[in-house]
Design an enzyme around this catalytic site. Structure first.
Site, PDB file in Angstrom:
ATOM      1  N   ASP A  19       0.832  -1.201   0.000  1.00 19.59           N
ATOM      2  CA  ASP A  19       0.000   0.000   0.000  1.00 19.59           C
ATOM      3  C   ASP A  19       0.872   1.259   0.000  1.00 19.59           C
ATOM      4  O   ASP A  19       1.792   1.385   0.824  1.00 19.59           O
ATOM      5  CB  ASP A  19      -0.879  -0.038   1.263  1.00 19.59           C
ATOM      6  CG  ASP A  19      -1.954   1.025   1.253  1.00 19.59           C
ATOM      7  OD1 ASP A  19      -2.735   1.053   0.292  1.00 19.59           O
ATOM      8  OD2 ASP A  19      -2.006   1.821   2.210  1.00 19.59           O
ATOM      9  N   GLU A  52      14.585 -13.811   0.567  1.00 25.08           N
ATOM     10  CA  GLU A  52      14.897 -14.925   1.467  1.00 25.08           C
ATOM     11  C   GLU A  52      14.058 -16.153   1.100  1.00 25.08           C
ATOM     12  O   GLU A  52      14.288 -17.247   1.601  1.00 25.08           O
ATOM     13  CB  GLU A  52      14.588 -14.541   2.931  1.00 25.08           C
ATOM     14  CG  GLU A  52      15.486 -13.442   3.479  1.00 25.08           C
ATOM     15  CD  GLU A  52      14.947 -12.854   4.805  1.00 25.08           C
ATOM     16  OE1 GLU A  52      14.035 -13.452   5.417  1.00 25.08           O
ATOM     17  OE2 GLU A  52      15.457 -11.781   5.194  1.00 25.08           O
TER      18      GLU A  52
HETATM   19  O1  TEU Z   1      -4.514   4.368  -1.517  1.00 26.45           O
HETATM   20  C1  TEU Z   1      -3.465   5.270  -1.681  1.00 26.45           C
HETATM   21  C2  TEU Z   1      -3.762   6.611  -2.127  1.00 26.45           C
HETATM   22  O2  TEU Z   1      -2.849   7.401  -2.303  1.00 26.45           O
HETATM   23  C3  TEU Z   1      -5.170   7.048  -2.331  1.00 26.45           C
HETATM   24  O3  TEU Z   1      -5.319   8.329  -1.822  1.00 26.45           O
HETATM   25  C4  TEU Z   1      -5.423   7.080  -3.772  1.00 26.45           C
HETATM   26  O4  TEU Z   1      -4.690   8.118  -4.337  1.00 26.45           O
HETATM   27  C5  TEU Z   1      -6.889   7.317  -3.949  1.00 26.45           C
HETATM   28  O5  TEU Z   1      -7.582   6.246  -3.391  1.00 26.45           O
HETATM   29  C6  TEU Z   1      -7.272   7.542  -5.394  1.00 26.45           C
HETATM   30  O6  TEU Z   1      -6.884   6.538  -6.233  1.00 26.45           O
HETATM   31  C7  TEU Z   1      -4.264   3.288  -0.663  1.00 26.45           C
HETATM   32  C8  TEU Z   1      -5.406   2.324  -0.711  1.00 26.45           C
HETATM   33  O7  TEU Z   1      -5.476   1.741  -1.990  1.00 26.45           O
HETATM   34  C9  TEU Z   1      -6.653   3.039  -0.323  1.00 26.45           C
HETATM   35  O8  TEU Z   1      -7.775   2.231  -0.441  1.00 26.45           O
HETATM   36  C10 TEU Z   1      -6.466   3.498   1.105  1.00 26.45           C
HETATM   37  O9  TEU Z   1      -7.555   4.277   1.485  1.00 26.45           O
HETATM   38  C11 TEU Z   1      -5.176   4.315   1.276  1.00 26.45           C
HETATM   39  O10 TEU Z   1      -4.066   3.705   0.676  1.00 26.45           O
HETATM   40  C12 TEU Z   1      -4.825   4.469   2.731  1.00 26.45           C
HETATM   41  O11 TEU Z   1      -4.324   3.273   3.249  1.00 26.45           O
END
Ligand code: TEU
Length: 533
Positions: free
Chosen positions: A203, A257
């Site tokens: 993520d 690993e």
């Molecule tokens: O999303 C990362 C993120 O940067 C989001 O703000 C993204 O830009 C936005 O959803 C538009 O595409 C990740 C996960 O995929 C999202 O579901 C989470 O909410 C977020 O991280 C926080 O963990």
């Protein structure tokens, strides 16, 4: 690296259940068929979160437990045994299991954060980012929270300092510069690798390392009122810091690993930056390429993007393309239902690992969410701007039973079921020879059958406006892909002799029409795959 399709499953069940995210990529020809459903039922995985949160302020991205034990962690939650059952059931069917790893933050309910906030001298204080107030008592700098465009810092009365959160205040950011955090989080990867998971989708990996001096971010000159409020500053210092490459190498060394494990980075940057995340073959295996989600749906734009990507890829790096995920409106809604098959043909014939989002293979569209059913904090904080991600997160439509077969009748699902589930569902489409599901399976089968379509080189061709055309080839074969991006019929006098091509698959007809006098006639929104000798 091979190039099997990745399939993202985003599971939201009953209200009382926590959603989880789990990507499964398949060796199988079929998608979302009864096998997937059986696995779901057998292991009860629609009720399971392996990387756990019962807080669920952000769809499970507020993790409370990274490594569950054998005890039931929260009321109503299954145990690690359920995770084992899922991994085993998937592996028995020649499927791989990829988990979502959230390195950047935890839930504020996580024991680490509870300790960290308990006192300034707690040994875990430095596991998160704590800073004194600015001279005026306000937040230490101007960094913003992604979800509401307000300060990314929340003041903690008890200890008189602010903590940083790139997303919700319930998602405090973890400080990876602290070696103990690093060790603990890398052990989370080992915990799951030891239990057989085949890889991780990481993520927002490019946000993990921030500028340790916490300088203010500059204003975004392109921002104007009415835009996503969190974009009014350029996120110069809180993401994309050059030290992210250290992070990439740390996680990679753990994956190395083990045998045959994959690391996929969720990285939303322009291609020249994106390809740097491959490193020298010592960083991420697949930095997600999200360009298909962002480019205008026009042949010239897609062609330019593919050519730029191919040019920039470092030696030995394997490309990938994402057509949909849980953060962006569904492809059938973005490009329109009439273009959904063209988009699927594009995804599955480009050179690179394809990632599709559950339900896209049956043409699921965004579902309108009534105000009283909104779950996504983004929509709650910034309503009415189309930022909310609930419309693309509604339950998978398995069959025409109540709740679309996703869960028993009478259960209130986390998000509403699409109105069209009685016709747009897996079982119905399995029976229709010309369905989107059968079409997608045929594409995947062709991709498996012909190495040129899977691993072969790609060359874009000049074609009339409205058409995207390219060749895939290797020493075993050659294929031509011709996609009509318009709702008008198109014709193209092929730049090759008529007898050299043989139509194999059309988005429209079960038996694609041949050529006449060297002219390829395309119906509105038609894509064609041709063998080319
Ligand atoms: O999303 C990362 C993120 O940067 C989001 O703000 C993204 O830009 C936005 O959803 C538009 O595409 C990740 C996960 O995929 C999202 O579901 C989470 O909410 C977020 O991280 C926080 O963990």
């Amino acid at each position: 690296m091979n190039s099997l399709p990745f399939y993202i499953v985003d599971v939201f069940a009953e209200e009382k259940y926590t959603g989880n995210q789990l990507a499964v990529f398949r060796h199988a020809q079929e998608l979302s068929d009864e096998t997937m459903q059986k696995i779901a039922r057998e292991t009860n995985f629609s009720e399971t979160t392996f990387i756990l949160s019962d807080a669920k302020r952000d769809g499970g991205y507020d993790v409370r437990i990274f490594t569950p034990g054998t005890e039931v962690p929260f009321a109503g939650h299954p145990t690690l045994g359920t995770a084992h059952a899922l991994i085993e059931a998937a592996h028995n069917r020649d499927l791989k299991v990829i988990l979502d790893f959230v390195p950047g933050h935890t839930s504020d309910q996580h024991p680490w954060f509870r300790e960290s906030r308990s006192s300034r001298d707690n040994p875990r204080r430095d596991w998160y980012f704590w800073q004194d107030p600015a001279v005026d008592g306000g937040p230490p700098n101007n960094w913003l929270s992604r979800f509401d465009g307000k300060s990314g810092w929340t003041f903690d009365e008890h200890t008189g300092q602010y903590y940083l959160h790139s997303f919700l205040k319930e998602q405090p950011d973890l400080n990876w510069r602290n070696p103990d955090v690093r060790a603990a989080m890398l052990d989370v990867l080992r915990f799951w690798f030891d239990r057989g998971v085949d890889g991780f989708r990481i993520d927002v990996s490019y946000r993990v390392m921030k500028d340790p001096q916490f300088p203010d971010n500059p204003p975004n000159p392109d921002w104007h009122e009415g835009m996503d409020p969190s974009l009014r500053l350029l996120e110069k210092h809180n993401k994309n810091h050059p030290d992210v490459h250290h992070f990439n190498r740390w996680v990679r060394s753990v994956a190395d690993e083990y045998d045959r494990r994959v690391l996929i980075g969720e990285i939303n940057v322009a291609l020249p930056n994106l390809v740097q995340h491959y490193g020298q073959g010592d960083e991420l295996h697949l930095p997600f390429n999200f360009r298909l989600l962002r480019e205008p749906w026009e042949p010239a734009a897609i062609r330019a993007m593919v050519e730029q990507y191919e040019r920039l890829l470092p030696a030995g790096a394997w490309p990938n393309y994402v057509l949909g995920n849980h953060d962006i409106h569904r492809v059938a809604t973005r490009v329109g239902p009439d273009q959904a098959r063209v988009a699927m043909m594009l995804l599955l014939t480009l050179r690179g690992t394809p990632t599709m989002y559950y339900g896209d293979e049956i043409g699921m569209e965004d579902v309108p969410i009534p105000l009283d059913r909104v779950q996504d904090p983004w929509e709650l904080f910034v309503p009415g701007m189309g930022l909310g991600r609930d419309p693309e997160r509604t339950p998978m439509q398995w069959d025409d039973a109540p709740n679309a077969g996703f869960c028993p009748a009478g259960v209130t699902t986390w998000l509403p079921i699409a109105a069209d589930y009685e016709t747009v569902n897996v079982v119905t489409q399995q029976m229709q020879e010309d369905s989107m599901l059968r079409f997608t399976r045929r594409l995947i089968a062709l991709r498996r059958e012909h190495p040129a379509l899977n691993m072969g080189a790609i060359k874009m061709l000049d074609a009339p406006e409205g058409i995207l055309a390219y060749v895939r080839e290797d020493e075993t074969g050659r294929f031509l892909v011709v996609l009509n991006f318009t709702g008008e019929p198109q014709s193209w006098t092929l730049p090759v002799p008529e007898q050299a091509v043989q139509p194999l698959l059309s988005t429209h007809a079960l038996t694609p029409a041949g050529l006449e006098a060297g002219v390829l006639a395309l119906q509105p929104d038609e894509g064609l795959l041709l063998a080319y000798n």
